[in-house]
Design an enzyme around this catalytic site. Structure first.
Site, PDB file in Angstrom:
ATOM      1  N   GLU A  27      50.055  36.696  30.735  1.00  0.00           N
ATOM      2  CA  GLU A  27      48.866  35.961  31.135  1.00  0.00           C
ATOM      3  C   GLU A  27      47.859  36.001  29.995  1.00  0.00           C
ATOM      4  OE1 GLU A  27      45.367  36.050  34.615  1.00  0.00           O
ATOM      5  OE2 GLU A  27      47.116  37.351  34.766  1.00  0.00           O
ATOM      6  N   ASN A  72      45.380  35.128  37.456  1.00  0.00           N
ATOM      7  CA  ASN A  72      44.045  34.611  37.774  1.00  0.00           C
ATOM      8  C   ASN A  72      43.577  33.572  36.758  1.00  0.00           C
ATOM      9  OD1 ASN A  72      44.225  36.538  39.751  1.00  0.00           O
ATOM     10  ND2 ASN A  72      42.583  37.820  38.989  1.00  0.00           N
ATOM     11  N   ASN A 172      48.076  30.655  42.091  1.00  0.00           N
ATOM     12  CA  ASN A 172      48.168  32.110  42.024  1.00  0.00           C
ATOM     13  C   ASN A 172      47.150  32.748  42.965  1.00  0.00           C
ATOM     14  OD1 ASN A 172      48.837  34.772  40.491  1.00  0.00           O
ATOM     15  ND2 ASN A 172      46.605  34.639  40.388  1.00  0.00           N
ATOM     16  N   GLU A 173      47.620  33.638  43.839  1.00  0.00           N
ATOM     17  CA  GLU A 173      46.755  34.488  44.670  1.00  0.00           C
ATOM     18  C   GLU A 173      45.579  33.717  45.276  1.00  0.00           C
ATOM     19  OE1 GLU A 173      45.654  38.027  42.508  1.00  0.00           O
ATOM     20  OE2 GLU A 173      47.730  38.721  42.379  1.00  0.00           O
ATOM     21  N   TYR A 244      50.743  46.199  43.334  1.00  0.00           N
ATOM     22  CA  TYR A 244      50.506  47.220  42.307  1.00  0.00           C
ATOM     23  C   TYR A 244      50.197  48.528  43.040  1.00  0.00           C
ATOM     24  CZ  TYR A 244      49.861  43.195  39.210  1.00  0.00           C
ATOM     25  OH  TYR A 244      50.034  42.030  38.511  1.00  0.00           O
ATOM     26  N   GLU A 292      54.737  39.463  40.665  1.00  0.00           N
ATOM     27  CA  GLU A 292      53.876  40.470  40.029  1.00  0.00           C
ATOM     28  C   GLU A 292      54.148  41.800  40.700  1.00  0.00           C
ATOM     29  OE1 GLU A 292      49.673  39.842  39.424  1.00  0.00           O
ATOM     30  OE2 GLU A 292      49.941  37.664  39.202  1.00  0.00           O
ATOM     31  N   GLN A 349      52.405  43.355  33.250  1.00  0.00           N
ATOM     32  CA  GLN A 349      52.797  42.254  32.383  1.00  0.00           C
ATOM     33  C   GLN A 349      53.706  42.784  31.274  1.00  0.00           C
ATOM     34  OE1 GLN A 349      49.464  39.753  31.212  1.00  0.00           O
ATOM     35  NE2 GLN A 349      48.503  39.986  33.206  1.00  0.00           N
TER      36      GLN A 349
END
Length: 501
Positions: A27, A72, A172-173, A244, A292, A349
């Site tokens: 990203e 993001n 995304n999200e 995460y 992710e 990442q």
């Protein structure tokens, strides 16, 4: 010494493992791109500005795909800013990570980078500040052979052949309040549906990933997935999961149990997909893209935020320790054991930002502790996942009761000549004896035993001291029906056993 057994039947299959289970993510965040993979003035930089010392560390990971450009970041990204002559590209304030984005790396540069590391793209489109029309324009730019506005624009930029991008993320999200132009489930479901329809009308061969909840603990979780799938089910192929894990309380046993939560998360989301399939009376299955996953807490716990509105703003540079490597090993085991429903996964990442590889601007590159479980699992975890019946001692902790000390995944190689076991011993104090029993075939030899252990949970690797590294182990014995070994305390292990064809 505590005892454990692992029973394997070569005919008891979970699923063929999709190679894309071992994907990663880059990203425009922190130093992942600038001074990470890309630094034109670096001594190792190639003609395109990519750091060859970093590429040399990435290539052994055998990563099949890389998700890009966010994250993001993508919810505020104008893809047109990152194509064309570099001296005309705008510098913009980037609102996701409060940095300046110079746009010197964009779609075409990323495609060039992928060729260097032998990976394929997983591109995300902006469904935050933009919408279906802009997403289809990017698809046209990437995949149309020529003779249209955006395909001819790509050709004028020096790329006569289409990039042929076949995997796309629809935003995304989008339920996250931190997201640029976050949406309700109905708002996102509608725009994702229309984007998916238009993109597949332009290129019917593409696959699409729709956003699930940002993480399991979101208040929207569950209802979000159901609503979004009701809008999009017949037009998309995968539903995303993100997670995460943290160890903010310095409770290593509970931290190492996090993969149990990961397994339950996968089961919940898979059940929702089945529920909506039944509700719609569809014959189509929606699979999962765990695009992710990682460990993320050190930077928040230990570091001060750098100044805003600078290029390559060094945020979220996790320094991973040995305990993190053990959990990464267990998370990979969890993904393999759910390979019947999880077809894509991206370690988030790849460089500098929550990453296994670190760099110094203008200087060295090195690998962190978590690099090694990913390296060996990616290299040796291709094939067919087998069910393993594990009997092992358990422990109680803040994360739950009866947590198994032993995590295990078993992979039958593509040529059916080897069985590879990935095993984590979470016991921080004691070795555990392990007997592996085989039925449906016979063991014919031990090809390799690699073990990562013998370290304190807090031990790290640095540019000057890479003490946490796997070693080849000895001491396993076998006969036709079984193999016995002692799993060192607090260790990740890969055991490759030859079998009779």
């Amino acid at each position: 010494m505590k005892q454990s057994t692992i029973d394997i039947n070569i005919n008891n299959l979970i699923s063929a493992i999709d190679d894309r289970l071992f994907g990663s993510f880059i990203e425009h965040m922190g130093r992942a791109v600038y001074t990470g993979i890309y630094e034109p003035g670096h001594p190792s930089a190639n003609k395109d500005g990519f750091r060859m010392d970093v590429i040399d560390l990435i290539k052994p990971l055998d990563i099949p795909l890389i998700r890009y450009p966010g994250g993001n970041f993508v919810s505020g990204y104008n893809w047109e800013d990152g194509v064309g002559p570099k001296d005309t590209r705008p510098i913009r304030p980037e609102l996701a990570w409060f940095a300046l984005e110079p746009n010197q790396v964009g779609t075409n540069e990323f495609m060039d980078f992928l060729k260097q590391v032998n990976a394929k793209p997983m591109l995300a489109v902006n469904l935050g500040t933009r919408g279906p029309h802009d997403a289809v324009n990017l698809l046209e730019y990437c995949n149309f052979p020529g003779g249209t506005h955006y395909s001819d624009l790509r050709i004028s930029h020096g790329y006569p052949k289409p990039h042929n991008v076949k995997l796309w993320c629809l935003g995304n999200e989008m339920d996250g309040p931190w997201q640029i132009c976050a949406k309700t489930a109905d708002e996102y479901g509608r725009i994702a549906c229309e984007t998916a329809k238009m993109m597949k009308w332009l290129d019917s061969d593409i696959e699409l990933v729709v956003c699930g909840s940002s993480f399991r603990e979101m208040p929207t979780f569950g209802d979000w997935e159901r609503t979004v799938l009701r809008h999009t089910y017949e037009h998309i192929d995968y539903l995303s999961l993100h997670t995460y894990y943290t160890n903010m309380d310095d409770d290593v046993p509970s931290f190492l149990a996090s993969n149990v939560r990961m397994s339950n998360f996968i089961k919940e989301v898979s059940a929702i997909c089945s529920e909506i399939k039944s509700e719609k009376q569809s014959e189509k299955d929606i699979y999962l893209s765990f695009d992710e996953w990682n460990i993320w807490y050190h930077f928040k716990k230990d570091c001060e935020q750098p100044p805003k509105w600078i290029e390559a703003r060094p945020v979220e540079e996790e320094v991973y320790d040995f305990a993190d490597a053990l959990l990464i090993g267990s998370m990979l085991i969890t993904l393999i054991n759910h390979s019947n429903v999880v077809k894509i996964a991206c370690l988030a990442q790849l460089v500098n930002t929550i990453a296994p590889i670190m760099t110094e601007p203008g200087g060295r590159a090195w690998v962190q502790t978590i690099y090694y479980p990913f390296l060996y699992t990616s290299q040796n975890g291709r094939g067919t996942a087998l069910h393993a019946h594990v009997q092992a001692p358990t422990y109680n902790c803040a994360a739950g009761e009866d947590i198994p000390y032993i995590d295990c995944a078993v992979v039958l190689s593509e040529n059916a000549e080897k069985i590879t076991l990935f095993i984590v011993n979470k016991n921080l104090e004691e070795d555990i004896a392990c007997k592996i029993n085989m039925s449906g075939s016979e063991f014919s030899g031990i090809a390799e035993w690699v073990s990562l252990g013998g370290h304190s949970p807090s031990e790290i690797n640095t540019a000057t001291n890479a003490s946490v590294q796997p070693q080849h182990a000895n001491g396993a014995s076998f006969n036709a029906e079984s193999c016995t070994l002692t799993l060192p305390k607090a260790s990740w292990n890969m055991l490759r056993l030859k079998i009779k064809s």
